[in-house]
Design a protein around this motif. Structure first.
Motif, mmCIF file in Angstrom:
data_model
loop_
_atom_site.group_PDB
_atom_site.id
_atom_site.type_symbol
_atom_site.label_atom_id
_atom_site.label_comp_id
_atom_site.label_asym_id
_atom_site.label_seq_id
_atom_site.Cartn_x
_atom_site.Cartn_y
_atom_site.Cartn_z
ATOM 1 N N GLU A 58 0.832 -1.208 0.000
ATOM 2 C CA GLU A 58 0.000 0.000 0.000
ATOM 3 C C GLU A 58 0.866 1.257 0.000
ATOM 4 N N VAL A 59 1.914 1.253 0.827
ATOM 5 C CA VAL A 59 2.791 2.431 0.922
ATOM 6 C C VAL A 59 3.515 2.661 -0.405
ATOM 7 N N ARG A 60 3.992 1.581 -1.026
ATOM 8 C CA ARG A 60 4.687 1.724 -2.316
ATOM 9 C C ARG A 60 3.746 2.238 -3.399
ATOM 10 N N ALA A 61 2.518 1.735 -3.400
ATOM 11 C CA ALA A 61 1.583 2.079 -4.476
ATOM 12 C C ALA A 61 0.959 3.457 -4.290
ATOM 13 N N ARG A 62 0.651 3.808 -3.042
ATOM 14 C CA ARG A 62 -0.148 5.016 -2.801
ATOM 15 C C ARG A 62 0.675 6.209 -2.316
ATOM 16 N N ARG A 63 1.917 5.958 -1.859
ATOM 17 C CA ARG A 63 2.773 7.050 -1.383
ATOM 18 C C ARG A 63 2.011 7.970 -0.414
ATOM 19 N N PRO A 64 1.491 7.413 0.682
ATOM 20 C CA PRO A 64 0.736 8.251 1.622
ATOM 21 C C PRO A 64 1.647 9.251 2.330
ATOM 22 N N ASP A 65 1.036 10.271 2.903
ATOM 23 C CA ASP A 65 1.799 11.228 3.701
ATOM 24 C C ASP A 65 2.219 10.593 5.022
ATOM 25 N N VAL A 66 1.312 9.823 5.610
ATOM 26 C CA VAL A 66 1.572 9.207 6.918
ATOM 27 C C VAL A 66 1.087 7.763 6.908
ATOM 28 N N ALA A 67 1.917 6.871 7.430
ATOM 29 C CA ALA A 67 1.514 5.481 7.661
ATOM 30 C C ALA A 67 1.418 5.270 9.170
ATOM 31 N N VAL A 68 0.252 4.825 9.627
ATOM 32 C CA VAL A 68 0.042 4.516 11.040
ATOM 33 C C VAL A 68 0.135 3.005 11.174
ATOM 34 N N ILE A 69 1.190 2.530 11.842
ATOM 35 C CA ILE A 69 1.517 1.102 11.815
ATOM 36 C C ILE A 69 1.507 0.516 13.225
ATOM 37 N N ASP A 70 0.661 -0.505 13.424
ATOM 38 C CA ASP A 70 0.674 -1.233 14.693
ATOM 39 C C ASP A 70 2.012 -1.940 14.846
ATOM 40 N N ILE A 71 2.563 -1.903 16.029
ATOM 41 C CA ILE A 71 3.885 -2.489 16.236
ATOM 42 C C ILE A 71 3.852 -4.014 16.142
ATOM 43 N N GLN A 72 2.670 -4.626 16.344
ATOM 44 C CA GLN A 72 2.556 -6.075 16.304
ATOM 45 C C GLN A 72 1.691 -6.504 15.118
ATOM 46 N N LEU A 73 2.347 -6.856 14.002
ATOM 47 C CA LEU A 73 1.659 -7.391 12.833
ATOM 48 C C LEU A 73 2.045 -8.858 12.689
ATOM 49 N N PRO A 74 1.210 -9.674 12.063
ATOM 50 C CA PRO A 74 1.445 -11.126 12.078
ATOM 51 C C PRO A 74 2.675 -11.624 11.337
ATOM 52 N N ASP A 75 3.023 -11.004 10.206
ATOM 53 C CA ASP A 75 4.141 -11.517 9.413
ATOM 54 C C ASP A 75 5.423 -10.713 9.592
ATOM 55 N N MET A 76 5.288 -9.444 9.851
ATOM 56 C CA MET A 76 6.419 -8.551 10.108
ATOM 57 C C MET A 76 6.011 -7.631 11.250
ATOM 58 N N THR A 77 6.952 -7.276 12.110
ATOM 59 C CA THR A 77 6.614 -6.303 13.145
ATOM 60 C C THR A 77 6.497 -4.918 12.518
ATOM 61 N N GLY A 78 5.845 -4.031 13.250
ATOM 62 C CA GLY A 78 5.751 -2.660 12.770
ATOM 63 C C GLY A 78 7.115 -2.028 12.602
ATOM 64 N N LEU A 79 8.058 -2.407 13.476
ATOM 65 C CA LEU A 79 9.408 -1.862 13.375
ATOM 66 C C LEU A 79 10.129 -2.391 12.137
ATOM 67 N N GLU A 80 9.881 -3.646 11.767
ATOM 68 C CA GLU A 80 10.470 -4.188 10.540
ATOM 69 C C GLU A 80 9.907 -3.474 9.308
ATOM 70 N N CYS A 81 8.611 -3.158 9.368
ATOM 71 C CA CYS A 81 8.008 -2.392 8.267
ATOM 72 C C CYS A 81 8.626 -1.002 8.181
ATOM 73 N N LEU A 82 8.804 -0.371 9.334
ATOM 74 C CA LEU A 82 9.445 0.941 9.384
ATOM 75 C C LEU A 82 10.834 0.883 8.779
ATOM 76 N N ALA A 83 11.618 -0.125 9.153
ATOM 77 C CA ALA A 83 12.973 -0.262 8.632
ATOM 78 C C ALA A 83 12.961 -0.410 7.110
ATOM 79 N N GLN A 84 12.009 -1.175 6.585
ATOM 80 C CA GLN A 84 11.932 -1.379 5.139
ATOM 81 C C GLN A 84 11.537 -0.085 4.428
ATOM 82 N N ILE A 85 10.616 0.651 5.007
ATOM 83 C CA ILE A 85 10.209 1.942 4.427
ATOM 84 C C ILE A 85 11.399 2.882 4.361
ATOM 85 N N ARG A 86 12.218 2.876 5.390
ATOM 86 C CA ARG A 86 13.400 3.736 5.397
ATOM 87 C C ARG A 86 14.442 3.240 4.383
#
Length: 227
Positions: A58-86
Motif C-alpha cells: 500500500e505504501v509503495r503504491a499510494r505514497r501516503p503522507d503518513v503510515a500509522v503502523i501497529d507495532i505487532q503485525l502477524p508476518d512482520m513487526t511494525g518496526l520491521e516495516c518501518l525499517a523497510q520503508i526507510r
C-alpha cells in the motif's frame, strides 16, 4: 483533489488532505481508526492493511503522507516495516502505534527514525493529533517514551565531541520537544533560515544526519546529567 489557480502554493497545500494508510492486525481496531479519521476533514484514509506485506504494498503504491503502523503485525513487526520503508526511501512519515509502554520498542523506533509513537491506551484524539504533528514535521513521543529514553537510553560514543553553543543547545532542546523549524523560529525570535543554519551545525557537531538522531542524543545526554 484539484488545486485552485487563484490560491498560492501554500494555500493550495492546506486544502490537500493528509493521505493516511493504516495497518493493524485487528479488524475492529482498523475499522475504528478508519471511522475516526473519516470524521476529520483534513484527513483521507487511502489504504489499509492487516499485515506487513500488504502494508508495504500500500505504501509503495499510494505514497501516503503518513503510515500509522501497529507495532505487532502477524508476518512482520511494525518496526520491521518501518525499517523497510526507510531502506526504500519511501516519502512517508511513520507513526508507530502500540498498546504497550515498552521502553525497548521506544528506543528501537527512535533508532529506526520513526516520526512518532502513539499509545493505543490514549484517547483517539491523541492519535489524530499525532498524525497531524508528524505530517507537519514534528517528532511525537508520549511521555512514557520520553521518560524511558531519559532513564535507559545508552549514550553513543562520540570520538570527537564538539561543544554546542548556547543557541544550538536551545534549538536542540526544542527539536527534541517535537517542534518544527517554524515553531522554533517563533519561540526563539529567529528566521527559519537561521534555525536551519543552527541545525546544520548541530548535525555536524553531533555526527548525525537528521532530527530523530539529534533528539536521541539529547535524551541520552539528559540521562547522563541525571546520574
Amino acid at each position: 483533489m484539484s488545486t485552485n489557480s487563484n490560491l498560492t502554493p501554500d494555500e493550495n497545500a492546506k486544502l490537500q488532505p493528509i493521505r493516511v494508510v493504516l495497518a493493524d492486525d485487528h479488524e475492529l481496531v482498523l475499522k475504528g481508526l478508519r471511522g475516526i479519521l473519516k470524521q476529520e476533514p483534513d484527513m483521507d484514509v487511502v489504504g489499509s492493511a492487516m499485515n506487513g506485506r500488504d502494508l508495504l504494498a500500500e505504501v509503495r503504491a499510494r505514497r501516503p503522507d503518513v503510515a500509522v503502523i501497529d507495532i505487532q503485525l502477524p508476518d512482520m513487526t511494525g518496526l520491521e516495516c518501518l525499517a523497510q520503508i526507510r531502506r526504500e526511501n519511501l516519502p512517508t512519515k511513520v507513526l508507530i502505534l502500540t498498546a504497550f509502554s515498552d521502553g525497548e520498542s521506544f528506543q528501537s523506533a527512535l533508532e529506526l527514525e520513526a516520526d512518532g509513537i502513539a499509545l493505543k491506551t490514549e484517547p483517539p484524539a491523541q492519535t489524530v493529533a499525532a498524525i497531524r504533528q508528524v505530517f507537519h514535521g514534528q517528532l511525537v513521543f508520549p511521555r512514557a517514551a520520553r521518560r524511558w529514553l531519559v532513564s535507559h537510553a545508552q549514550p553513543k560514543a562520540e570520538p570527537n565531541p564538539q561543544v554546542l553553543s548556547e543557541r544550538e543547545e536551545e534549538v536542540l532542546a526544542l527539536v527534541s520537544q517535537g517542534m518544527t523549524n517554524a515553531q522554533i523560529a517563533d519561540r526563539l525570535v529567529l528566521s527559519e533560515n537561521t534555525v536551519k543554519f543552527h541545525l546544520q551545525n548541530i548535525y555536524q557537531k553531533l555526527g548525525v544526519s537528521n532530527r530523530t538522531e539529534a533528539a536521541a542524543i539529547y535524551f541520552q545526554r539528559q540521562r547522563s546529567e541525571i546520574k
